[in-house]
Scaffold this motif. Structure first.
Motif, PDB file in Angstrom:
ATOM      1  N   UNK A 273       1.967 -17.916 -10.423  1.00  0.00           N
ATOM      2  CA  UNK A 273       2.815 -17.375  -9.356  1.00  0.00           C
ATOM      3  C   UNK A 273       4.019 -16.614  -9.944  1.00  0.00           C
ATOM      4  N   UNK A 274       4.569 -17.184 -10.997  1.00  0.00           N
ATOM      5  CA  UNK A 274       5.700 -16.515 -11.660  1.00  0.00           C
ATOM      6  C   UNK A 274       5.245 -15.185 -12.253  1.00  0.00           C
ATOM      7  N   UNK A 275       4.051 -15.191 -12.874  1.00  0.00           N
ATOM      8  CA  UNK A 275       3.513 -13.961 -13.460  1.00  0.00           C
ATOM      9  C   UNK A 275       3.272 -12.920 -12.378  1.00  0.00           C
ATOM     10  N   UNK A 276       2.746 -13.345 -11.217  1.00  0.00           N
ATOM     11  CA  UNK A 276       2.506 -12.411 -10.125  1.00  0.00           C
ATOM     12  C   UNK A 276       3.811 -11.767  -9.662  1.00  0.00           C
ATOM     13  N   UNK A 277       4.878 -12.578  -9.590  1.00  0.00           N
ATOM     14  CA  UNK A 277       6.176 -12.048  -9.148  1.00  0.00           C
ATOM     15  C   UNK A 277       6.694 -11.018 -10.150  1.00  0.00           C
ATOM     16  N   UNK A 278       6.560 -11.286 -11.432  1.00  0.00           N
ATOM     17  CA  UNK A 278       7.026 -10.358 -12.456  1.00  0.00           C
ATOM     18  C   UNK A 278       6.209  -9.073 -12.471  1.00  0.00           C
ATOM     19  N   UNK A 279       4.890  -9.215 -12.228  1.00  0.00           N
ATOM     20  CA  UNK A 279       4.043  -8.022 -12.177  1.00  0.00           C
ATOM     21  C   UNK A 279       4.463  -7.140 -11.006  1.00  0.00           C
ATOM     22  N   UNK A 280       4.748  -7.769  -9.878  1.00  0.00           N
ATOM     23  CA  UNK A 280       5.200  -7.009  -8.720  1.00  0.00           C
ATOM     24  C   UNK A 280       6.542  -6.312  -9.019  1.00  0.00           C
ATOM     25  N   UNK A 281       7.385  -7.010  -9.714  1.00  0.00           N
ATOM     26  CA  UNK A 281       8.690  -6.427 -10.077  1.00  0.00           C
ATOM     27  C   UNK A 281       8.507  -5.270 -11.040  1.00  0.00           C
ATOM     28  N   UNK A 282       7.582  -5.420 -11.976  1.00  0.00           N
ATOM     29  CA  UNK A 282       7.293  -4.340 -12.926  1.00  0.00           C
ATOM     30  C   UNK A 282       6.746  -3.124 -12.196  1.00  0.00           C
ATOM     31  N   UNK A 283       5.875  -3.369 -11.222  1.00  0.00           N
ATOM     32  CA  UNK A 283       5.314  -2.258 -10.425  1.00  0.00           C
ATOM     33  C   UNK A 283       6.438  -1.521  -9.703  1.00  0.00           C
TER      34      UNK A 283
END
Length: 560
Positions: A273-283
């Motif tokens: 879940x943390x990785x998903x949030x960071x990926x969204x932030x990177x996008x």
């Protein structure tokens, strides 16, 4: 407060001698050639005279001389010792000198090695020798001036003049240096002002070059940035076959269903879940950057020109582009310093002019007083000369102030001072050291010392045959004057006159004897009987009669 002990070993014809001195008048007598003047030679050597190897007693390798002075109350001596870091035991000054036949001489002050110049300088403060001797102060123009000034009572004003003169000389030296520096700095100032004009035209600011580099890189590579970011967005988020966020979301959901079978999967789920949030932030960040990229050729040209300007300026000043603001400030500081130095000569000139006004005011007041006192002192010395066997003689103290418009600054004022003397009535006045004989010079010195003794501060005065060439009546007066002088200073006098010897408060007899080991001088402090015998000898020769003995006793009794 004077010479207390003298120790001599292997000096001239003295093998070994120790003597203590008292206050008042000490007379030294003995046959001609017995070595009376050796005492003076020894003191002279201790006080800085040149040493010759032949002063060492024959057959010996070295001679040693030591004098101990009581310096209580002698402020000038104590100050000198403190200034030269040569202070010894309290209220004492010990001077020692070793003269060696084949090696350099050694000098010591209070058991510390010192120089011959220091011995001589201190010697002037401790002992004043008058007579047929190279150390006689009356021949020195500086001491003639000192005698007049101390008698005038304006020593404080002389010290103030000396301080002002020292400061004026120091500032004048600095003025000469700064004037040359200003000339040398003119070209430097012109160059720095030109360099600063370039900096002001460029108007570089702190951190500007680093910002330019970032913006230049972005503008110069705008298309590459756009292509790369779009490709990343497409492959990670827009591809129908592989969508990173969608796939990651599905797997998180799937694993969530399994957590009830194995609770340890809770941690894994949290990480995903943390990785998903960071990926969204990177996008989001990639989209933000993409939107900001502007392909602006005009701005790129501006950045390139500004960047080239800073690079060229940095190359000219041999520094990095980031250091340009610091270089600019350094040039400003250097210019301020150079301009301050350039204005220094005017400031120094004004300060020197003010100091010279103060100096001139004091010097003129001192000169006026010198002229008044010189007339009075000349008359008193001349009167004393009449009583000392110089009938018709005259002494005149000439005080000649500077007459030039521009005063020459010296430590001692604006006057040339010279003692002029005529030893016989009707003879013209001439410089003292070129006119008077040794004996006359000694008697003139005695006259001066008698008059000025309460104002002069040299503790020990020595007169070498001051009574030479005078008769009994004048010798009696000479003795009286010496005894009077002994009330204010320690006086040592070598004499051949019984009238002088009889007035001594201490009597030293020097004799020369020979034995199997050679010839040497001996020294005896005479008691009352010894004095009677010696003065009788001085009166009548080797054969002492009842009459000469009675006469000697009468002379001694008259002076008790």
């Amino acid at each position: 407060m004077a010479l207390r002990e003298l120790h001599i070993r292997n000096f001239a014809i003295i093998k070994q001698l120790e003597i203590e001195f008292d206050d008042g008048l000490t007379v030294v007598t003995g046959e001609t050639g017995a070595g009376k003047s050796i005492l003076l030679d020894a003191l002279d050597l201790l006080l800085g005279a040149r040493a010759e190897p032949d002063l060492v007693r024959h057959g010996e390798s070295q001679c040693e001389l030591t004098a101990w002075f009581d310096i209580r109350g002698l402020q000038s001596v104590q100050s000198w010792l403190q200034k030269h870091d040569l202070v010894g035991e309290e209220d004492q000054c010990l001077i020692r000198r070793v003269v060696r036949v084949d090696k350099p001489t050694k000098c010591y002050l209070n058991d510390q090695p010192t120089t011959l110049a220091s011995l001589k300088e201190l010697g002037y403060l401790l002992v004043d020798i008058h007579g047929q001797h190279e150390h006689q102060s009356l021949s020195r123009s500086a001491d003639q001036r000192r005698i007049l000034d101390q008698y005038s009572g304006h020593v404080d004003a002389i010290e103030m003049m000396a301080k002002l003169a020292s400061k004026i000389r120091r500032l004048e030296k600095e003025l000469g240096t700064t004037t040359q520096v200003r000339s040398d700095n003119a070209d430097k100032i012109e160059l720095i002002e030109f360099q600063l004009s370039e900096f002001e035209e460029v108007s570089v600011t702190e951190g500007e070059y680093a910002e330019l580099e970032v913006e230049y890189a972005r503008l110069n590579n705008a298309q590459a940035l756009i292509d790369g970011i779009e490709q990343a967005l497409d492959r990670l988020f827009l591809n129908e076959d592989v969508n990173l966020t969608s796939e990651l979301g599905r797997q998180i959901h799937a694993l969530g269903d399994l957590q009830e079978f194995d609770p340890t999967l809770n941690t894994t789920g949290e990480l995903l879940n943390s990785a998903l949030a960071q990926i969204e932030e990177a996008r989001s960040e990639l989209n933000s950057v993409l939107n900001k990229i502007d392909q602006d050729p005009e701005r790129l040209r501006e950045i390139e020109q500004r960047r080239d300007t800073l690079i060229n300026l940095a190359r000219k000043h041999r520094c990095s582009e980031e250091a340009l603001p610091a270089k600019h400030q350094a040039l400003l500081d250097e210019l301020e310093t150079l301009k301050d130095k350039s204005s220094r000569p005017e400031k120094l000139a004004r300060e020197i002019a003010d100091l010279k006004k103060s100096y001139t005011k004091i010097a003129q007041a001192v000169s006026e007083k010198r002229q008044l006192v010189a007339e009075q002192l000349s008359a008193e010395i001349t009167a004393q000369m009449q009583d000392l066997g110089m009938r018709g003689g005259e002494l005149s103290i000439a005080v000649e102030p500077q007459i030039s418009d521009e005063i020459v600054v010296t430590d001692h004022g604006i006057d040339q001072i010279e003692f002029l003397v005529s030893t016989n009535h009707g003879m013209p006045l001439k410089p003292l050291n070129k006119t008077a004989s040794g004996g006359e010079l000694s008697r003139i010195s005695l006259a001066i010392q008698v008059i000025t003794s309460q104002k002069l501060d040299t503790p020990t005065l020595i007169f070498d045959e001051v009574d030479v060439g005078v008769g009994g009546r004048v010798a009696q007066i000479v003795g009286t004057r010496l005894r009077e002088l002994g009330n204010h200073a320690q006086v040592l006098c070598i004499t051949h006159q019984p009238q002088v010897a009889a007035q001594g408060q201490q009597h030293i007899y020097i004799d020369k004897v020979s034995d199997e080991q050679g010839t040497y001088s001996t020294l005896v402090k005479l008691d009352a009987d010894g004095r009677t015998v010696e003065i009788a000898r001085m009166l009548g020769g080797e054969t002492i009669t009842d009459r000469t003995r009675a006469h000697a006793q009468e002379m001694l009794a008259a002076n008790q």
